[in-house]
Design a protein around this motif. Sequence first.
Motif, PDB file in Angstrom:
ATOM      1  N   UNK A  40       0.829  -1.204   0.000  1.00  0.00           N
ATOM      2  CA  UNK A  40       0.000   0.000   0.000  1.00  0.00           C
ATOM      3  C   UNK A  40       0.865   1.257   0.000  1.00  0.00           C
ATOM      4  N   UNK A  41       0.415   2.302  -0.662  1.00  0.00           N
ATOM      5  CA  UNK A  41       1.146   3.577  -0.595  1.00  0.00           C
ATOM      6  C   UNK A  41       1.168   4.109   0.829  1.00  0.00           C
ATOM      7  N   UNK A  42       2.261   4.767   1.181  1.00  0.00           N
ATOM      8  CA  UNK A  42       2.344   5.413   2.491  1.00  0.00           C
ATOM      9  C   UNK A  42       2.751   6.868   2.280  1.00  0.00           C
ATOM     10  N   UNK A  43       2.179   7.748   3.101  1.00  0.00           N
ATOM     11  CA  UNK A  43       2.412   9.189   2.974  1.00  0.00           C
ATOM     12  C   UNK A  43       3.321   9.646   4.112  1.00  0.00           C
ATOM     13  N   UNK A  44       4.417  10.297   3.743  1.00  0.00           N
ATOM     14  CA  UNK A  44       5.441  10.664   4.709  1.00  0.00           C
ATOM     15  C   UNK A  44       5.883  12.105   4.484  1.00  0.00           C
ATOM     16  N   UNK A  45       6.716  12.593   5.390  1.00  0.00           N
ATOM     17  CA  UNK A  45       7.423  13.851   5.173  1.00  0.00           C
ATOM     18  C   UNK A  45       8.908  13.604   5.389  1.00  0.00           C
TER      19      UNK A  45
END
Length: 211
Positions: A40-45
């Motif tokens: 699954x895509x993961x959203x990070x900074x």
Amino acid sequence: MASKTPQLETTARNEFGKGASRRLRRDGLLPVVVYGHGEDPIHLTVNYHDAFLIVRGNPNALMHLLIDGDKQLVIVKDIQRNPLTRLVEHLDLLRVKADEKVLVEVPVEIVGEPFGIAIATLELMTLPVEAPVTDIPETIVVDVEDLKDGENVTIADMKFPEGVTTELEADEVVVVVAEPQEVELPEPEEGAEEEGEGAAEADADEAGEEE
């Protein structure tokens, strides 16, 4: 590879939208998304400055991300920039493994000088190639030294780095070598020139009458 591959710390990103992204950038952070390999895509900074230094001049940059204590190898797949300021606003990062090949677009670089007054012009600014993920060339070099007018460079003439291939047709033209051509501009027709002068004089007369 580990000593040469840059590394970035990451934090989870829970806020989305343009407003959230602007706040992150004000805080020196850059939003990224990581996807690929069936996960699954993961959203990070990540740190904006550190990420900018990695991708500056290298659209296919390879890096390690530290995600919850684990190290993930990723490659840049898309760099989204502000159309006005050209500042990086978002990165799309693809999960990869060190022993695999990836499809990437690599810039073409011309070296050498054609013969005489001939000029070398790129027909393809980038080439789609398959390359080892840990050995992606920064550019594909085309040598045009002493090539004469009409001696174009095709895919068949190219020398690709070891392990790098392309599916483009062998006769695809990459660089055109040609002498500049003089173009004669047509002389204005006498009747048209006189008509133009007459119209200008009429406009001047009308302006004088209005005054």
